[in-house]
Design a protein around this motif. Structure first.
Motif, PDB file in Angstrom:
ATOM      1  N   ASP A 226       0.745  -7.760   5.506  1.00  0.00           N
ATOM      2  CA  ASP A 226      -0.193  -8.155   4.609  1.00  0.00           C
ATOM      3  C   ASP A 226      -1.474  -8.672   5.185  1.00  0.00           C
ATOM      4  OD1 ASP A 226       1.434  -7.752   2.361  1.00  0.00           O
ATOM      5  OD2 ASP A 226       2.408  -9.514   2.690  1.00  0.00           O
TER       6      ASP A 226
ATOM      7  N   LYS B 218      -4.715   8.202   9.101  1.00  0.00           N
ATOM      8  CA  LYS B 218      -3.882   7.207   8.256  1.00  0.00           C
ATOM      9  C   LYS B 218      -2.552   7.452   8.551  1.00  0.00           C
ATOM     10  CE  LYS B 218      -6.270   7.731   3.907  1.00  0.00           C
ATOM     11  NZ  LYS B 218      -6.241   8.256   2.449  1.00  0.00           N
TER      12      LYS B 218
ATOM     13  N   ALA C  58      -2.356  -0.335   2.306  1.00  0.00           N
ATOM     14  CA  ALA C  58      -2.824   0.375   1.328  1.00  0.00           C
ATOM     15  C   ALA C  58      -1.883   0.712  -0.072  1.00  0.00           C
ATOM     16  CB  ALA C  58      -3.537   1.531   1.983  1.00  0.00           C
ATOM     17  N   ASP C  59      -2.262   0.747  -1.085  1.00  0.00           N
ATOM     18  CA  ASP C  59      -1.347   0.908  -2.301  1.00  0.00           C
ATOM     19  C   ASP C  59      -0.135   0.197  -2.085  1.00  0.00           C
ATOM     20  OD1 ASP C  59      -3.332   2.808  -3.097  1.00  0.00           O
ATOM     21  OD2 ASP C  59      -2.712   4.207  -1.694  1.00  0.00           O
ATOM     22  N   GLY C  60      -0.235  -1.077  -1.683  1.00  0.00           N
ATOM     23  CA  GLY C  60       0.979  -1.898  -1.704  1.00  0.00           C
ATOM     24  C   GLY C  60       2.024  -1.656  -0.562  1.00  0.00           C
ATOM     25  N   SER C  61       1.822  -0.644   0.757  1.00  0.00           N
ATOM     26  CA  SER C  61       2.533  -0.384   1.453  1.00  0.00           C
ATOM     27  C   SER C  61       2.018  -1.139   2.731  1.00  0.00           C
ATOM     28  CB  SER C  61       2.281   1.202   1.729  1.00  0.00           C
ATOM     29  OG  SER C  61       3.122   1.667   0.551  1.00  0.00           O
ATOM     30  N   THR C  62       2.480  -1.520   3.723  1.00  0.00           N
ATOM     31  CA  THR C  62       2.104  -2.212   4.957  1.00  0.00           C
ATOM     32  C   THR C  62       2.807  -1.451   6.195  1.00  0.00           C
ATOM     33  OG1 THR C  62       3.841  -3.892   4.906  1.00  0.00           O
ATOM     34  CG2 THR C  62       1.616  -4.507   3.958  1.00  0.00           C
TER      35      THR C  62
END
Length: 560
Positions: A533, A354, A400-404
């Motif tokens: 995105d 990650k 993931a979870d709104g993060s790029t």
């Protein structure tokens, strides 16, 4: 690739012959050197170092034994077609003798020389083709290709005809890129601007237009001593275009925000960013082209961190600067060290992990290697393929979870390419300590912070030049330098600082993926590689995405 010794030999032998012939033309000695090298450089660059007399070298500058079965379409396509033509046997005798003689010095021609019906089609240092025997028979039968002056007359004629074919017959000056376009038409008979330089015959992964441009840039660089120190794995980046406008001086006066520089003296209320070509900071100096306002705009030139910009600025935000008035004193430059987080012994950061603050250090990761544009570009594409940003197993780049993670991908690309784009950077407290000469160790959330896209926009602006980055003014210039093996970025800062900006790598064009160009050959969408995105290895993205209303400003950056 050309080397200093072979280029020096060509200049010493032929510059005095060339000079009077190119007067009144847009060509110069280096341009003709590039064509000569592309056509027969593999012969004369080796033979001149062996000390052969110039006359003998010119005699051996022949080549191209490919017939119809290998794709030849021009006359003569075969031995039989040549023999059956007027004076065919005599022409074959000349072409056959030339093949046998060059084979004695260039081993690549030995296999062809052992086949009795093989012969060369290209004659002279610029490779005047045998197809012209129908209108210029004496050049071949009298072996005039051994005379440099005779070869020069014909190549200049063909280059001028090439200019006329592409509609440039009236031009009196050509830039290096322009000349490569003319050379494509010289090689193939036509030039399609929307295809860039990937046109003409192909050899070693580079098209004729690309090779001419590569050679010409390298040849010109031999007059610049600094090039000798260019390390392996780095590209030869062109010097910034200088400001030449001589009109009145002005300074940007916006108090807050930047001043948009536009391609024309107007703005469209329905799309305020449609013709924006740059953002000028408050206090930045520009030079008027004529000083005559047009509908409240003034045409100006300026250089912004190395990017040459010419466009129209609203006069309401320009204040005159008196000639002789000194420029504001620049802030002192502090020699700052890189900020890299230390890792524990044996710790490996992988694409499959990650997202984190450490740089990749997988054992098989590739780098940018080579000393030619072709090799550098291939290695950059290998980096893109290895990073495989669109591979779902590479969690480091997956949204993931709104993060790029465009920032991490851009960092990884630059890291493998051997240039510095920080994953973490010094905090304000650490910068103050460094400015005082104190030693500072990188400690997460204490002396260094992670860099997101908005942070990278500011880092490139404030610190990038210290680490070898410079801006460039257009997508065309950006893509051109990247196609030489340079590292390129497009970065845009969001208006709302808490919102994500965006940063992408601009990558070399390939056989299957190219930038988008308009009918005039200008790049309208560079070839990009990104996380975000939507992750993709190679693509052109949304045209002018960096001009979107959500972004406050944007910039194009290059690094050798």
């Amino acid at each position: 690739m050309p080397n200093r010794d072979s280029v020096r030999w060509f200049r010493e032998q032929f510059s005095e012959v060339i000079a009077p012939e190119i007067q009144g033309t847009p060509f110069d000695v280096d341009m003709l050197t590039a064509v000569a090298y592309q056509e027969t450089g593999y012969i004369w660059s080796a033979l001149c170092l062996k000390g052969l007399p110039t006359g003998r070298i010119l005699e051996l500058c022949v080549g191209d034994t490919l017939d119809e079965d290998r794709g030849r379409r021009a006359f003569p396509r075969t031995y039989e077609e040549l023999i059956a033509s007027p004076d065919g046997p005599q022409l074959f005798a000349v072409a056959r003798r030339a093949l046998e003689e060059v084979a004695e010095h260039v081993p690549d021609y030995l296999p062809a020389s052992k086949k009795p019906h093989k012969f060369v089609h290209g004659f002279g240092i610029f490779q005047y083709d045998l197809q012209f025997c129908r209108t210029d028979k004496n050049f071949f039968l009298s072996r005039l290709y051994m005379d440099f002056g005779e070869c020069l007359k014909r190549v200049l004629k063909e280059l001028r005809l090439a200019m006329e074919r592409i509609g440039w017959g009236g031009r009196t000056a050509l830039g290096d890129y322009d000349f490569a376009c003319v050379a494509i038409a010289y090689n193939t008979g036509s030039y399609k601007p929307e295809r860039g330089l990937k046109q003409g015959s192909s050899s070693g992964g580079r098209y004729y237009g690309e090779a001419i441009y590569d050679y010409l840039r390298l040849i010109r660089s031999f007059d610049q001593p600094i090039v000798a120190a260019r390390p392996p794995g780095r590209a030869l980046v062109r010097e910034p275009t200088p400001v030449t406008a001589a009109g009145p001086r002005f300074r940007v006066d916006t108090t807050s925000g930047t001043l948009r520089l536009r391609s024309g003296p107007q703005r469209d209320p329905a799309d305020l960013t449609a013709n924006v070509i740059g953002d000028l900071p408050d206090g930045h100096e520009v030079r008027a082209v004529t000083g005559v306002p047009v509908d409240g705009f003034l045409e100006v030139e300026t250089s912004l961190r190395g990017a040459f910009l010419r466009g129209f600025a609203a006069m309401a935000f320009l204040e005159p600067v008196q000639d002789g008035q000194p420029l504001p004193a620049p802030a002192p430059v502090i020699d700052l060290p890189r900020a890299d987080l230390p890792r524990k012994p044996g710790q490996v950061t992988r694409r499959a992990d990650k997202a984190g603050a450490l740089s990749l250090n997988e054992p098989d990761q590739p780098g940018r290697t080579g000393d030619t544009p072709a090799d550098l570009c291939r290695s950059l594409i290998r980096i893109v393929a290895w990073l495989a940003v669109d591979d779902s197993k590479h969690l480091r780049y997956q949204p993931a979870d709104g993060s790029t993670y465009c920032n991490i991908y851009a960092h990884d690309y630059c890291h493998l390419a051997g240039v510095y784009l920080p994953r973490v950077w010094w905090t304000q407290k650490a910068l103050m300590a460094l400015a005082q000469g104190m030693a500072v160790s990188p400690r997460y959330a204490d002396t260094v912070d992670e860099q997101r896209a908005n942070d990278l926009f500011r880092w490139l602006r404030d610190f990038g030049p210290q680490f070898g980055w410079r801006q460039t003014g257009t997508l065309t210039k950006l893509q051109t330098e990247v196609n030489q093996g340079a590292v390129g970025l497009i970065v845009a800062r969001r208006k709302e600082d808490g919102k994500s900006g965006h940063i992408v790598a601009v990558v070399p064009e390939t056989e299957s993926h190219q930038a988008i160009r308009n009918a005039g050959g200008e790049v309208t969408s560079a070839l990009q590689s990104q996380a975000g995105d939507r992750n993709f290895r190679l693509g052109t993205g949304t045209p002018d995405w960096f001009k979107g209303e959500r972004f406050a400003e944007s910039a194009f950056w290059i690094h050798s």
